[in-house]
Scaffold this motif. Structure first.
Motif, mmCIF file in Angstrom:
data_model
loop_
_atom_site.group_PDB
_atom_site.id
_atom_site.type_symbol
_atom_site.label_atom_id
_atom_site.label_comp_id
_atom_site.label_asym_id
_atom_site.label_seq_id
_atom_site.Cartn_x
_atom_site.Cartn_y
_atom_site.Cartn_z
ATOM 1 N N ALA A 1 1.541 9.835 -3.368
ATOM 2 C CA ALA A 1 0.376 8.938 -3.477
ATOM 3 C C ALA A 1 -0.691 9.472 -4.436
ATOM 4 C CB ALA A 1 -0.232 8.706 -2.093
ATOM 5 N N GLN A 2 -0.857 10.799 -4.458
ATOM 6 C CA GLN A 2 -1.926 11.379 -5.282
ATOM 7 C C GLN A 2 -1.403 11.947 -6.593
ATOM 8 O OE1 GLN A 2 -4.084 14.268 -2.902
ATOM 9 N NE2 GLN A 2 -4.463 12.801 -1.254
ATOM 10 N N SER B 1 0.850 -1.204 0.000
ATOM 11 C CA SER B 1 0.000 0.000 0.000
ATOM 12 C C SER B 1 0.874 1.238 0.000
ATOM 13 C CB SER B 1 -0.900 0.024 1.251
ATOM 14 O OG SER B 1 -0.108 0.223 2.411
ATOM 15 N N GLY B 2 0.256 2.379 -0.232
ATOM 16 C CA GLY B 2 0.966 3.650 -0.132
ATOM 17 C C GLY B 2 1.399 3.914 1.308
ATOM 18 N N SER B 3 0.565 3.487 2.249
ATOM 19 C CA SER B 3 0.916 3.660 3.664
ATOM 20 C C SER B 3 2.179 2.878 3.994
ATOM 21 C CB SER B 3 -0.229 3.164 4.562
ATOM 22 O OG SER B 3 -1.425 3.826 4.243
ATOM 23 N N LYS C 1 -6.916 6.613 -6.592
ATOM 24 C CA LYS C 1 -5.762 7.379 -7.094
ATOM 25 C C LYS C 1 -5.773 7.371 -8.622
ATOM 26 C CE LYS C 1 -4.461 7.204 -2.750
ATOM 27 N NZ LYS C 1 -4.419 8.235 -1.756
ATOM 28 N N ASP D 1 5.758 12.176 -0.596
ATOM 29 C CA ASP D 1 4.500 11.425 -0.575
ATOM 30 C C ASP D 1 3.797 11.746 -1.896
ATOM 31 O OD1 ASP D 1 1.951 10.425 -0.333
ATOM 32 O OD2 ASP D 1 1.742 10.938 1.789
ATOM 33 N N SER E 1 0.845 5.284 -4.237
ATOM 34 C CA SER E 1 -0.275 4.421 -3.836
ATOM 35 C C SER E 1 -1.100 4.036 -5.050
ATOM 36 C CB SER E 1 -1.167 5.171 -2.844
ATOM 37 O OG SER E 1 -2.419 4.513 -2.712
HETATM 38 C C1 PLP Z 1 -3.807 7.506 -0.367
HETATM 39 C C2 PLP Z 1 -2.722 8.213 0.351
HETATM 40 C C3 PLP Z 1 -1.782 7.545 1.143
HETATM 41 C C4 PLP Z 1 -1.910 6.108 1.510
HETATM 42 O O1 PLP Z 1 -2.045 5.216 0.481
HETATM 43 P P1 PLP Z 1 -2.766 3.812 0.716
HETATM 44 O O2 PLP Z 1 -2.417 3.049 -0.520
HETATM 45 O O3 PLP Z 1 -4.224 4.076 0.856
HETATM 46 O O4 PLP Z 1 -2.198 3.195 1.934
HETATM 47 C C5 PLP Z 1 -0.754 8.272 1.686
HETATM 48 N N1 PLP Z 1 -0.647 9.591 1.500
HETATM 49 C C6 PLP Z 1 -1.539 10.283 0.764
HETATM 50 C C7 PLP Z 1 -1.358 11.746 0.582
HETATM 51 C C8 PLP Z 1 -2.618 9.624 0.181
HETATM 52 O O5 PLP Z 1 -3.502 10.324 -0.529
#
Ligand code: PLP
Length: 393
Positions: free
Chosen positions: A172-173, A72-74, A199, A170, A194
């Motif tokens: 992720a987005q 995951s992104g987390s 996303k 980060d 992520s």
């Molecule tokens: C979605 C997101 C994450 C976490 O990603 P997951 O895949 O849901 O664990 C982390 N940081 C930001 C800014 C996000 O939008």
């Protein structure tokens, strides 16, 4: 596929969902099923060839030497911090106006998330105000490319460099976004992506990726993602179990081929909102902007509604069957779980104001012009109605 089952409450117009993943996946249905079937037939549900192939495709796209898939992104954020050896007593600077995972990654390692202020135009960490959050204990800075737009990375990196502090993006987005023509994910020491379904590149479940240009850090991320095990059953460090399923990798590889088209369409939709709402933008409505240095990939189209009107506009949209969302209604420094942290060192006024005023509208690639017109009309009507009332009062 029935994506129009919800009828708007008022009238008989179909609803405009905030996001409809079915519209992107529908046309690829057979291709996706074939990719999944191939994984079933191979029996390699973990470590299948699609995982390595996706890693190299993401590495190429982000201009990085290494990409390491994870669950995951987390986890990608957590693994990046683990690779840097962040632990108890350390501080990690993060924005408070972001998704929870940015800060929880530091917390879970026993480090302290230190919340820094954002720039009210981009909602991203404000480089000018970063210095006041830096201490000798600062072990990492995690800027977030929020809503699909890069942070002012040059300025962030310059300040981090002065103090010798590593930067983890980060992203992720923001897959596909650039800052001064450099892809996000390639500018920091490490970066986290992520593949959560909302996303810009979304899988059929959870998934994530760490990117880096450093061979030693890539190796450490891989080690920590596999229980610190190397060779098999010999554990050098205590890691976690974080893998990307082969089925997810196979799905993501099919979708990755369409990412540029989808991203371009998000840009078209953002430009169209800007056109439709340009004459409405005033002290009460602020439209999002992209810096000339950035390629914004519009994971969200987030407007600001002032004068305490945001929640009323959201209700009005809801009555007309139009989806919207507040990313994020409670800044992280105000979350219950972080109440035991000592109060923030810096005032977070812009962060708190943003959480009261932001509203994200539908922006996904398949949104139709008619649907966008309805969203814009609803906002227009709302502002006209509230303006009259204010003047009459
Ligand atoms: C979605 C997101 C994450 C976490 O990603 P997951 O895949 O849901 O664990 C982390 N940081 C930001 C800014 C996000 O939008």
């Amino acid at each position: 596929m029935n994506t129009r089952r919800d009828l708007a409450v008022e009238g008989s117009l179909p609803s405009v969902p905030l996001l409809d993943v079915g519209r992107g996946n529908g046309p690829l249905r057979q291709e996706l099923l074939d990719a999944i079937a191939a994984v079933i037939d191979s029996g390699r549900f973990l470590h299948g060839p699609d995982v390595a192939a996706l890693e190299s495709e993401i590495a190429t796209r982000t201009g990085c030497r290494h990409a390491i898939a994870c669950a995951s992104g987390s986890d990608a954020l957590l693994l990046a911090l683990m690779a840097l050896g962040v632990g108890p007593g350390d501080e990690v600077i993060v924005p408070s106006f972001t998704f929870f995972a940015t800060a929880s990654a530091a917390w879970r390692l026993g480090a302290r998330p230190v919340f820094a202020e954002i720039d009210p135009r981009s909602y991203n960490l404000d480089p000018e105000r970063l210095r006041e959050s830096i201490t000798p204990r600062t072990k990492a800075i995690i800027p977030v490319h929020l809503f699909g737009q890069s942070v002012e990375m040059n300025d962030i990196l310059e300040r981090a460099c002065e103090h010798g502090i590593p930067v983890i993006e980060d992203a992720a987005q923001a897959i596909g976004a650039t800052h001064q023509d450099r892809p996000v994910g390639s500018m920091g020491l490490l970066a986290a992506f992520s593949f959560y379904p909302t996303k810009n590149l979304g899988g059929f479940g959870d998934g994530g990726m760490v990117t880096t240009n450093r061979d030693d850090l890539a190796e450490r991320v891989r080690l920590f993602a596999a229980h610190g095990m190397n060779p098999r059953y010999y554990h050098r460090v205590v890691g976690i179990n974080s893998r990307l399923d082969t089925i997810q990798a196979a799905v993501l590889r099919v979708k990755l081929r369409h990412l540029d088209t989808w991203t371009a369409q998000r840009g078209v939709n953002a430009d169209r909102y800007a056109e439709l709402l340009a004459d409405q933008a005033d002290s009460r409505l602020v439209l999002p902007t992209a810096s000339a240095r950035n390629r914004h990939v519009w994971n969200q189209y987030t407007i600001r509604v002032r004068d305490g009107l945001r929640d009323r506009l959201r209700e009005q949209l809801q009555r007309q069957g139009i989806g919207s969302e507040i990313y994020y209604p409670v800044p992280l420094h105000q979350q219950d779980c972080f109440k035991t942290l000592e109060p923030s060192r810096v005032p977070l006024r812009e962060t708190e104001a943003a959480s009261q005023e932001v509203l994200s509208l539908p922006i996904y690639p398949e949104l139709t012009r008619g649907e966008q017109d309805r969203v814009a009309d609803c906002i227009r009507q709302f502002l006209a109605a509230t303006a009259t009332k204010t003047r009459a009062a």
